[in-house]
Design a protein around this motif. Sequence first.
Motif, mmCIF file in Angstrom:
data_model
loop_
_atom_site.group_PDB
_atom_site.id
_atom_site.type_symbol
_atom_site.label_atom_id
_atom_site.label_comp_id
_atom_site.label_asym_id
_atom_site.label_seq_id
_atom_site.Cartn_x
_atom_site.Cartn_y
_atom_site.Cartn_z
ATOM 1 N N CYS A 2 0.893 -1.228 0.056
ATOM 2 C CA CYS A 2 0.088 -0.054 0.106
ATOM 3 C C CYS A 2 0.989 1.238 0.138
ATOM 4 O O CYS A 2 2.194 1.168 0.468
ATOM 5 N N ASP A 58 0.343 3.851 1.545
ATOM 6 C CA ASP A 58 0.419 4.457 3.130
ATOM 7 C C ASP A 58 1.636 4.768 3.453
ATOM 8 O O ASP A 58 2.433 4.035 3.353
ATOM 9 N N HIS A 65 -2.033 -3.638 5.152
ATOM 10 C CA HIS A 65 -1.941 -3.244 6.715
ATOM 11 C C HIS A 65 -3.062 -2.762 7.286
ATOM 12 O O HIS A 65 -4.043 -2.731 6.743
ATOM 13 N N CYS A 101 -6.469 0.229 6.711
ATOM 14 C CA CYS A 101 -6.071 0.791 5.322
ATOM 15 C C CYS A 101 -7.321 1.801 4.963
ATOM 16 O O CYS A 101 -8.329 1.591 4.666
ATOM 17 N N GLY A 102 -7.039 3.068 4.529
ATOM 18 C CA GLY A 102 -7.970 4.003 4.028
ATOM 19 C C GLY A 102 -8.268 3.705 2.816
ATOM 20 O O GLY A 102 -9.698 3.914 2.659
HETATM 21 ZN ZN LIG Z 1 -3.619 1.482 2.747
#
Ligand SMILES: [Zn+2]
Length: 253
Positions: A106, A108, A159, A162-163
Amino acid sequence: MKRLEQDVDVCESRGAAAEDAPIARRSILKIAIAATAGFAVSPPALAASAKRPPKPENVLSPDSALDRLMKGNARYVEGVSRRHDFKHEREVLSKGQNPFAAILSCADSRIAPEYCFDTAPGDVFVCRVAGNFASDEMVASLEYAIQVLNTPLIMVLGHEACGAVDATIKSIKDGTTLPGHLQSLVTALTPAVDAAQGASGDLLANATLRNIMMNVEKLKGLPPILKAAVDDKKIRVVGGIYKLRSGRVELVT
Ligand SMILES: [Zn+2]
């Protein structure tokens, strides 16, 4: 990929000897992939890296590569990461690269694969997109790592919290379409959220795990390059989830 096809055609039209053709095509394939992907790898550098990898310690079996990743993560978790000599490492890597793991992570900002596996430049080939899913461009990048750089391991790294997955859940629940290009993330992550619906426990956690596992399975079964490498046991494809508070990566597949 037009460039690739043209190069293969040229090779074949020159009438290379039958036993030489596959090798010639493979080298041209490597060069064409490198050129198409925008990698600064010249043919001599490729040949040199195949014979003398810049980091001999990175020539590992898939199992050893995974073991090294997890040991690096253990050091990161304990706060005893190694000190890096970036100046020396840059010199070593100026002639090429042979990373021992490719990571589909990701985007992030809290994850940082190079840090969380305590790796140095030239060790991990990191492809990042919000939601860590295998789009065509990500697949192509991973194919480059496997085919050209001889990387023995792929990890799909998701993770907690996660947005991108969370936004997908909300978008499906509310029936909304996200602005700009954000909807493309929702489209890519919807199958994982759908698959996690109805399971007991937290939907975000379940969908995040499901997304990691679905992408691992996708990469393992994707012909021609990745599936063949998995079938020949040249590579392993695994999934991991990064715990935000501890920094620990737990294997999920
Ligand atoms: Zn994420």
